[in-house]
Design a protein around this motif. Sequence first.
Motif, short mmCIF file in Angstrom:
data_model
loop_
_atom_site.label_atom_id
_atom_site.label_comp_id
_atom_site.label_asym_id
_atom_site.label_seq_id
_atom_site.Cartn_x
_atom_site.Cartn_y
_atom_site.Cartn_z
N ASP A 1 78.64 60.04 81.89
CA ASP A 1 77.47 61.13 82.38
C ASP A 1 77.10 62.53 80.96
O ASP A 1 76.21 63.30 81.12
CB ASP A 1 78.23 62.33 83.20
N LEU A 2 78.30 62.22 79.55
CA LEU A 2 78.11 64.09 79.18
C LEU A 2 78.27 62.77 77.37
O LEU A 2 79.29 62.55 77.42
CB LEU A 2 78.71 64.94 79.27
N LEU A 3 78.21 62.89 76.74
CA LEU A 3 77.92 63.15 75.19
C LEU A 3 78.68 64.61 74.08
O LEU A 3 77.68 65.24 74.86
CB LEU A 3 76.95 61.86 73.86
N LEU B 1 81.67 61.11 76.41
CA LEU B 1 82.16 60.71 75.29
C LEU B 1 82.53 61.77 74.92
O LEU B 1 81.29 62.86 74.28
CB LEU B 1 80.89 59.57 74.78
N VAL B 2 83.63 62.02 73.59
CA VAL B 2 83.08 62.99 72.65
C VAL B 2 83.32 61.98 71.33
O VAL B 2 84.19 61.83 70.34
CB VAL B 2 84.98 63.88 72.41
N ALA B 3 82.31 62.68 70.16
CA ALA B 3 81.87 62.50 68.97
C ALA B 3 82.61 63.01 68.21
O ALA B 3 82.25 64.41 67.98
CB ALA B 3 80.67 61.82 69.06
N ARG B 4 83.62 62.83 66.86
CA ARG B 4 84.45 63.95 66.60
C ARG B 4 83.95 63.76 65.22
O ARG B 4 84.29 64.28 64.39
CB ARG B 4 85.65 62.99 66.49
N GLY B 5 83.04 63.21 64.56
CA GLY B 5 81.61 63.40 63.43
C GLY B 5 80.65 62.78 63.56
O GLY B 5 79.89 62.85 65.04
N GLY C 1 71.17 54.63 76.56
CA GLY C 1 71.29 53.42 76.06
C GLY C 1 72.54 53.13 77.86
O GLY C 1 72.67 52.44 79.21
N THR C 2 73.56 53.88 77.24
CA THR C 2 74.18 54.34 78.68
C THR C 2 74.48 55.02 79.86
O THR C 2 75.14 54.75 80.76
CB THR C 2 75.80 54.54 78.15
N GLY C 3 73.44 55.33 79.58
CA GLY C 3 72.78 55.99 81.15
C GLY C 3 73.75 57.46 81.41
O GLY C 3 73.52 58.42 82.43
N ALA C 4 73.80 57.94 79.97
CA ALA C 4 74.23 59.71 79.78
C ALA C 4 73.46 60.43 80.58
O ALA C 4 71.85 60.21 80.07
CB ALA C 4 74.75 59.98 78.44
N ARG C 5 73.90 62.07 81.14
CA ARG C 5 72.75 62.46 81.68
C ARG C 5 72.32 63.73 80.86
O ARG C 5 71.45 64.53 81.45
CB ARG C 5 72.47 62.82 83.43
N ALA C 6 73.90 63.62 80.34
CA ALA C 6 72.96 65.44 79.51
C ALA C 6 74.16 65.11 77.97
O ALA C 6 75.15 64.53 78.26
CB ALA C 6 73.96 66.51 80.37
N ALA C 7 73.63 66.07 77.43
CA ALA C 7 74.78 66.01 75.96
C ALA C 7 74.55 67.42 75.15
O ALA C 7 73.70 68.21 75.69
CB ALA C 7 73.63 65.09 74.38
N ARG D 1 64.60 60.43 75.66
CA ARG D 1 65.30 59.23 76.37
C ARG D 1 65.76 59.81 77.97
O ARG D 1 66.24 58.48 78.86
CB ARG D 1 66.40 58.40 75.51
N GLY D 2 65.74 61.12 77.95
CA GLY D 2 65.73 61.56 79.44
C GLY D 2 66.59 61.88 79.54
O GLY D 2 67.36 62.25 80.60
N VAL D 3 67.72 62.81 78.57
CA VAL D 3 68.50 62.73 78.71
C VAL D 3 68.73 64.57 78.04
O VAL D 3 67.88 64.49 77.27
CB VAL D 3 69.88 62.64 77.52
N ARG D 4 69.42 64.77 78.88
CA ARG D 4 69.59 66.84 78.82
C ARG D 4 70.36 67.20 77.97
O ARG D 4 71.20 66.66 77.96
CB ARG D 4 69.67 67.23 80.87
N VAL D 5 69.51 67.81 77.38
CA VAL D 5 70.29 68.26 75.66
C VAL D 5 70.31 69.91 75.88
O VAL D 5 69.58 70.55 75.94
CB VAL D 5 69.91 67.67 74.83
N ALA D 6 71.52 70.07 75.50
CA ALA D 6 71.79 71.39 74.39
C ALA D 6 72.75 72.02 73.85
O ALA D 6 72.34 70.92 72.79
CB ALA D 6 72.72 72.74 75.90
N GLY D 7 72.75 72.62 73.04
CA GLY D 7 72.57 72.98 71.00
C GLY D 7 73.29 74.32 71.00
O GLY D 7 73.06 75.02 71.48
N LEU D 8 74.61 73.68 70.70
CA LEU D 8 75.05 75.36 69.98
C LEU D 8 75.46 75.05 68.15
O LEU D 8 75.71 74.02 67.23
CB LEU D 8 77.16 75.48 70.59
#
Length: 274
Positions: A28-30, A83-87, A109-115, A214-221
Amino acid sequence: MTVQPAGTWDEDPGGVSILLSTGRARHDLLVVAEPALLTEIDRAWGEPDVRVRLSYLPGVSAPGGTGQEDALDSYDRGGLGVLVARGRTAAYEGGPAHRTTALARIAAGTGARAALLVTRACALTEAGDLLAVGDHLNLTGGPLFTATDPLDAAWDPDLFVRLTQVDGVSAAGVVALVPGPTRPTPAESFIMRGLGVDAVVMDSVAEAMALSSRGVRVAGLACVDHTSAGTAPGPAGRRAAGHRAAASRAGTGPSRPAAQVVHEAVEAVLAEIG
């Protein structure tokens, strides 16, 4: 637990590599952040359910930057897959441009709803240590990613507001994406301040827009690790920069550890989509 399935391919629009790697059909979340900003998550969440190499995924290069890890963790958090990408791979490392957005394309493509994308930044004001990204300027001189038609993509306004409410997010504003690897010169900093830019980044924007398209809700810090002192030539430029910096400092309070703020930001996004 480490899983490394055999076989490689060039593109993975359906996110099959994530399914094969983690055994989970949907995440659900990247989250993308360097390990130094994930220490509080590591402590609070414990060992991931599965850890694989980022570079196993189709089109994703092993991160080459200092402090980055070639690792992708999968967690279950109350029934939500994270999913947590460490790089991440920066464009200035010299690889093909499409590799900087490969993980974003696969995650979508996995259906993630947010990042939630957490990046290092060079501040053009003295607004604080962590900024919620509300918008951006693309100053790279090229497209963020390839497409067959023009697309709409933007930072998610509701997630943006949620991040500004996290204790320790000291400001909100606009970032400028530059090619890097050099930080902006004094003249460049002065011009960008005039355009309303609060901080400069060298990654994350392309990935965010690829996800959003691609329809994923995105936030940034944006985690500030450098502040530009650049001003325009002459006393007028120095006065203008000084006045803006003083106004920014007036609204800032004591800083909190960045990793703790990142953890709370991730939990806030999970609460928003849960």
